[in-house]
Design a protein around this motif. Structure first.
Motif, short mmCIF file in Angstrom:
data_model
loop_
_atom_site.label_atom_id
_atom_site.label_comp_id
_atom_site.label_asym_id
_atom_site.label_seq_id
_atom_site.Cartn_x
_atom_site.Cartn_y
_atom_site.Cartn_z
N LYS A 105 -22.46 39.80 14.93
CA LYS A 105 -20.88 39.37 14.59
C LYS A 105 -20.16 38.86 16.22
CE LYS A 105 -20.08 42.15 10.57
NZ LYS A 105 -19.12 42.89 9.91
N GLY A 106 -20.86 38.99 17.25
CA GLY A 106 -20.36 38.61 18.48
C GLY A 106 -19.86 39.68 19.33
N MET A 107 -19.65 39.38 20.46
CA MET A 107 -19.02 40.30 21.48
C MET A 107 -18.01 39.47 22.29
SD MET A 107 -18.02 42.04 24.41
CE MET A 107 -18.88 41.28 25.74
N LYS A 108 -16.63 39.62 22.13
CA LYS A 108 -15.66 38.84 23.01
C LYS A 108 -15.25 39.60 24.48
CE LYS A 108 -10.92 37.12 22.72
NZ LYS A 108 -9.57 37.25 21.98
N LEU A 109 -15.67 38.84 25.27
CA LEU A 109 -15.71 39.24 26.54
C LEU A 109 -14.32 38.46 27.44
CD1 LEU A 109 -16.26 40.64 29.10
CD2 LEU A 109 -18.09 38.44 29.66
#
Lengths: 113, 112
Positions: A105-109
């Motif tokens: 689902k993705g990782m927001k940095l």
């Protein structure tokens, strides 16, 4: 159930800090692909891993695939604002090669100057 | 640059209207894909193509159809758009298996 789990879901770091993102599966990963996405843009391919224990680096980003081929990590050294974005992992879980990838689902940095 | 162009880049339309999104590639890749990306769901495969006139369904294919009459073009059609199809749509291409997929810049579709 989610076949590919990414952790953490989001991360805020101060510029210059190191960080690690994980991508974990209960199934064997025969191909693992890391992508970066900036808001409103498409996915940019970063690195591909296929062998257990494999490690690849590009500039300050290092990706690894564990020996069991069920977990990959993406490590950023001395983060910069340009590293900010969403990081996604995609996996091929077919030993013979699949036309279809499974994505996390993705990782927001966020990198604060 | 993988030579992928998606059109339109943005579209707003009304429920019940037909919508067609186009993906054009310039590098003769065999495989082409349509995904949708939604908050909380990540990237989900709608349909894909493994050659001219050869297509198959992905995990969220209901309400969508595709066509590929030429190697370079892959069309995604919403026959009668619904508000649940509001999303960002990405096209991707892949030359061979066990190689990375490369993505277009996306189409932001809003259905009112």
């Amino acid at each position: 159930s989610q076949e590919l789990e990414q952790s953490p879901q989001s991360l805020i770091v101060q510029e210059g800090k190191n960080l690690t993102i994980n991508c974990t599966s209960s199934k064997t990963l025969y191909g693992l692909y890391w992508y970066k996405q900036k808001y409103g843009e498409g996915l940019i391919f970063l690195m591909m891993l296929q062998k257990g224990g494999e490690e690849k680096s590009h500039e300050k980003i290092t990706a690894k695939l564990d020996e069991k081929k069920q977990q990959s990590s993406l490590h950023i050294t001395a983060s910069q604002p340009s590293h900010a974005g969403i990081y996604l992992c995609g996996a091929d879980m077919d030993q013979g090669g699949s036309e279809k990838l499974v994505f996390g689902k993705g990782m927001k940095l966020t990198v604060n100057p | 640059d993988a030579g992928i162009t998606q059109s339109p880049r943005h579209k707003v339309t009304e429920t019940g209207t037909p919508v067609t999104l186009r993906c054009h590639q310039t590098e003769n890749h065999r495989y082409m894909y349509w995904y949708r990306q939604d908050p909380g769901h990540g990237l989900r495969l709608i349909h894909y193509s493994y050659g001219v006139k050869d297509t198959d369904k992905g995990e969220v294919s209901d309400g969508y159809s595709v066509s590929r009459s030429k190697t370079e073009d892959f069309l995604l059609t919403l026959e009668s758009a619904t508000s649940s199809q509001t999303s960002v749509y990405f096209c991707a291409v892949q030359g061979t298996l066990r190689r990375p997929q490369h993505f277009g810049d996306g189409t932001r579709l809003s259905i009112l």
